[in-house]
Design a protein around this motif. Structure first.
Motif, mmCIF file in Angstrom:
data_model
loop_
_atom_site.group_PDB
_atom_site.id
_atom_site.type_symbol
_atom_site.label_atom_id
_atom_site.label_comp_id
_atom_site.label_asym_id
_atom_site.label_seq_id
_atom_site.Cartn_x
_atom_site.Cartn_y
_atom_site.Cartn_z
ATOM 1 N N VAL A 284 0.823 -1.214 0.000
ATOM 2 C CA VAL A 284 0.000 0.000 0.000
ATOM 3 C C VAL A 284 0.857 1.265 0.000
ATOM 4 C CG1 VAL A 284 -0.367 0.267 2.503
ATOM 5 C CG2 VAL A 284 -2.154 0.967 0.883
ATOM 6 N N GLY A 285 2.002 1.238 0.618
ATOM 7 C CA GLY A 285 2.886 2.407 0.613
ATOM 8 C C GLY A 285 3.376 2.730 -0.785
ATOM 9 N N LEU B 198 0.397 7.026 -6.587
ATOM 10 C CA LEU B 198 -0.751 7.921 -6.763
ATOM 11 C C LEU B 198 -0.409 9.358 -6.386
ATOM 12 C CD1 LEU B 198 -3.579 5.621 -5.391
ATOM 13 C CD2 LEU B 198 -3.173 6.269 -7.786
ATOM 14 N N LYS B 199 0.366 9.537 -5.339
ATOM 15 C CA LYS B 199 0.759 10.884 -4.920
ATOM 16 C C LYS B 199 1.578 11.569 -6.003
ATOM 17 C CE LYS B 199 2.938 13.423 -1.198
ATOM 18 N NZ LYS B 199 3.666 13.357 0.073
ATOM 19 N N SER C 227 0.454 4.131 -2.754
ATOM 20 C CA SER C 227 0.168 5.490 -2.310
ATOM 21 C C SER C 227 1.178 6.484 -2.878
ATOM 22 C CB SER C 227 0.168 5.541 -0.777
ATOM 23 O OG SER C 227 -0.106 6.837 -0.329
ATOM 24 N N SER D 147 -0.674 12.638 -8.749
ATOM 25 C CA SER D 147 -1.813 13.482 -8.363
ATOM 26 C C SER D 147 -1.611 14.949 -8.730
ATOM 27 C CB SER D 147 -2.096 13.356 -6.861
ATOM 28 O OG SER D 147 -1.060 13.968 -6.109
#
Length: 111
Positions: free
Chosen positions: A16-17, A23-24, A20, A27
């Motif tokens: 998940v890290g 995605l960051k 994330s 973004s």
């Protein structure tokens, strides 16, 4: 998720890290536009600047962020630098985002 084995949950938590961070990185609207432009193939910094309308200092900053994340790579040819996608997940992500948000009638299907 109730039927998901504990080992799969542990694997998801371990990744998940990474997801994330991915995605960051994408973004930011300018970084997302750079990635979109590179789905079609390698482009020079000048081509990206002209295509996206992002001034060189800002574009350099966004390219650096994508490079540091390992999502794009560059090569120098003479005085020009060319960039391309380095991570195949970016192309898959961009294609999905395009289908969800950019394709004709995409806005109609999300309501």
């Amino acid at each position: 998720m109730l039927d998901t084995p504990a080992s799969e949950i542990a694997d998801m938590k371990a990744r998940v890290g990474e997801a994330s961070a991915f995605l960051k990185t994408l973004s930011n609207p300018d970084r997302l536009m750079v990635a979109c432009a590179l789905v079609q193939g390698e482009r020079s910094v000048r081509e990206l600047e002209d295509l996206l309308g992002i001034r060189q200092p800002g574009l350099s900053q966004q390219i650096a962020g994508l490079r540091e994340a390992g999502l794009i790579v560059g090569r120098k040819e003479g005085k020009q630098v060319f960039y391309r996608l380095a991570d195949p997940r970016v192309e898959t992500f961009i294609a999905t985002m395009h289908a969800l948000f950019c394709a004709p009638h995409a806005a109609e299907t999300t309501r």
